[in-house]
Design an enzyme around this catalytic site. Structure first.
Site, short mmCIF file in Angstrom:
data_model
loop_
_atom_site.label_atom_id
_atom_site.label_comp_id
_atom_site.label_asym_id
_atom_site.label_seq_id
_atom_site.Cartn_x
_atom_site.Cartn_y
_atom_site.Cartn_z
N ASP A 120 -0.82 39.94 -68.34
CA ASP A 120 0.29 39.50 -68.91
C ASP A 120 0.67 37.98 -68.53
O ASP A 120 0.36 37.63 -67.34
CB ASP A 120 1.83 40.27 -68.57
CG ASP A 120 1.64 41.65 -69.11
OD1 ASP A 120 1.22 41.86 -70.20
OD2 ASP A 120 2.25 42.49 -68.32
N ASP A 136 8.40 35.03 -61.88
CA ASP A 136 7.38 36.01 -61.72
C ASP A 136 6.64 35.74 -60.27
O ASP A 136 6.58 36.44 -59.28
CB ASP A 136 6.17 36.31 -62.45
CG ASP A 136 6.69 37.06 -63.77
OD1 ASP A 136 7.69 37.95 -63.40
OD2 ASP A 136 6.36 36.39 -64.94
N GLU A 175 1.42 43.41 -59.09
CA GLU A 175 1.10 43.20 -60.38
C GLU A 175 0.74 41.68 -60.92
O GLU A 175 0.23 41.64 -61.52
CB GLU A 175 2.27 43.53 -61.24
CG GLU A 175 2.17 43.63 -62.92
CD GLU A 175 3.31 43.91 -63.46
OE1 GLU A 175 3.48 43.28 -64.63
OE2 GLU A 175 4.03 44.92 -63.07
N GLU A 176 1.07 40.77 -59.84
CA GLU A 176 0.89 39.65 -60.18
C GLU A 176 -0.47 38.95 -59.56
O GLU A 176 -0.82 37.77 -59.46
CB GLU A 176 2.17 38.63 -59.45
CG GLU A 176 3.47 38.94 -60.22
CD GLU A 176 3.45 38.99 -61.58
OE1 GLU A 176 2.64 37.76 -61.98
OE2 GLU A 176 4.22 39.60 -62.05
N ASP A 224 5.77 45.72 -58.21
CA ASP A 224 5.75 45.04 -59.21
C ASP A 224 7.14 43.98 -58.92
O ASP A 224 8.21 44.45 -58.98
CB ASP A 224 6.34 45.79 -60.60
CG ASP A 224 6.70 44.85 -61.75
OD1 ASP A 224 6.38 43.64 -61.70
OD2 ASP A 224 6.75 45.58 -62.87
N LEU A 282 8.66 41.36 -60.26
CA LEU A 282 9.71 41.32 -61.25
C LEU A 282 9.48 41.95 -62.58
O LEU A 282 8.74 41.38 -63.44
CB LEU A 282 9.94 39.69 -61.47
CG LEU A 282 11.21 39.33 -62.19
CD1 LEU A 282 12.48 39.59 -61.64
CD2 LEU A 282 11.00 37.75 -62.44
N ASP A 283 10.12 43.10 -62.67
CA ASP A 283 10.01 43.93 -63.91
C ASP A 283 10.85 43.39 -65.01
O ASP A 283 12.09 43.22 -64.73
CB ASP A 283 10.24 45.42 -63.82
CG ASP A 283 10.32 46.41 -65.14
OD1 ASP A 283 9.42 46.51 -65.48
OD2 ASP A 283 11.23 46.52 -65.23
N GLU A 342 4.17 50.89 -61.40
CA GLU A 342 5.66 51.31 -62.31
C GLU A 342 5.69 52.88 -62.35
O GLU A 342 6.72 53.41 -62.05
CB GLU A 342 5.36 50.54 -63.55
CG GLU A 342 5.54 49.17 -63.56
CD GLU A 342 5.48 48.45 -64.64
OE1 GLU A 342 6.08 47.37 -64.97
OE2 GLU A 342 4.37 48.71 -65.29
#
Length: 352
Positions: free
Chosen positions: A66, A72, A94-95, A113, A115-116, A280
């Site tokens: 993404d 983020d 996730e980053e 994660d 910053l969802d 998640e």
């Protein structure tokens, strides 16, 4: 914010729970570190545009593919730096493309994660942080991606923080789910409700209806039956919600009940949904199960799924247990005919 004199804070609750058990002490230390990091993130988010163009796209993909936003990256850095003070062998974010080695003597692994729901930054809608804690494997490289490719049932703790009108932490350490709220004056999370349970009955569902034409017919059948309201097989009218922030959706379900669906669909790159199993689905799955709810990929409890790669995506359905089980029946019994009235068996969403 006024608190009752006997309201315990997160640190004292964890201290009592951990006692002298070495693994529990490590889990408690790691949860405390993550909570402090989330307190720092809360301040950053609350500053909004005063902190800079936090919603600006960086034009780069994160580990999950993404597009990253400035916030983020800032949140990821805050959590990564905080985890250096915890007994964490490796951090999967996730980053980041791969797991990040931290303390070689650390007993734990953390997946996060940071910053969802970051697409909501510019519109001042609730966003959140999701985390998962588990033991490092006894053999193999604990800093390798493979260390995280284990079923969600092996999690020792999981939680999320939602940055909304107030900052709330929903946490499980394997003994139910507790709700904490951040005291902004002292920057400490205070217990407001122990033993949170997902309400069993609610006439609300969350799904992105703009993707209706891309869904499997069985998903359409379920949603059609809800939209049919009191004239349909459910015999009740339902409200639809969609925030585009999974943490915010989960928090509403914990407070009011209902169901959330992010199915796979026929768009390119969406066959397996868009939510990540490790960061998640697994932590949300643990929280749901510990509170009497359920999380599923449509067929299998997400806690029983074994990831094949760090950033693996899965369809995700979670909420009140009976509602999730009903969706599973729609998806596994062939178009949900066993659940539906003949009146609606061939009726489309926009048909008369």
């Amino acid at each position: 914010m006024r608190e009752a004199a006997n309201t315990p804070d997160l640190a004292s609750r964890l201290e009592t729970w951990a006692g002298t058990d070495p693994v529990r002490l490590d889990v408690a230390s790691t949860v405390n570190v993550l909570a402090r990091a989330c307190g720092e993130i809360a301040l950053l988010i609350a500053a909004g545009p005063l902190a800079g163009a936090m919603g600006a796209s960086l034009g780069a993909d994160n580990g999950g593919g993404d597009v990253q936003k400035e916030l983020d990256v800032r949140c990821d850095t805050i959590i990564r730096e905080a985890c250096k003070a915890a007994p964490v062998a490796a951090l999967a974010s996730e980053e980041a493309d791969v797991a990040i080695p931290l303390d070689p003597e650390g007993r734990l692994l953390v997946a996060v994660d940071p910053l969802d729901g970051s697409s909501n930054i510019d519109t001042d809608v609730s966003v959140g942080t999701v985390f998962s804690i588990r033991l490092r494997p006894e053999t193999g490289d604990p800093t390798a991606d493979a260390a995280f490719l284990r079923p969600g049932r092996e999690q020792l703790a999981a939680g999320y923080v939602v940055y909304g009108p107030h900052v709330a932490l929903m946490l499980t350490i394997g003994e139910g789910v507790d709700l904490y709220v951040l005291d902004p004056a002292r920057r400490r999370f205070m217990l407001v409700k122990a033993g949170v349970r997902v309400p069993e009955e609610a006439r609300e569902f969350a799904i992105n209806m703009s993707n209706y034409r891309h869904w499997d017919d069985r998903v359409r059948a379920y949603v059609d039956d809800l939209i049919a309201g009191r004239d349909g097989p459910r015999s009740n009218d339902y409200n639809m919600r969609w925030i585009a922030s999974m943490v915010a959706e989960a928090h509403r379900i914990f407070m009011r009940g209902g169901i959330y669906l992010y199915p796979g669909d026929d768009r390119k790159g969406y066959a397996a949904g868009r939510l990540r199993l490790v960061y998640e689905a697994a932590p949300i799955g643990m929280l749901m199960e510990q509170s009497g709810g359920r999380a599923s990929d449509g067929e299998t409890n997400v806690l029983d799924l074994v990831p094949e790669k760090l950033h693996q995506r899965v369809p995700l359905i979670f909420g009140s247990r009976l509602k999730v089980e009903r969706v599973e029946r729609y998806l596994t019994s062939g178009w949900g005919h066993s659940e539906r009235s003949p009146l609606f068996s061939n009726r489309g969403l926009l048909s008369a």
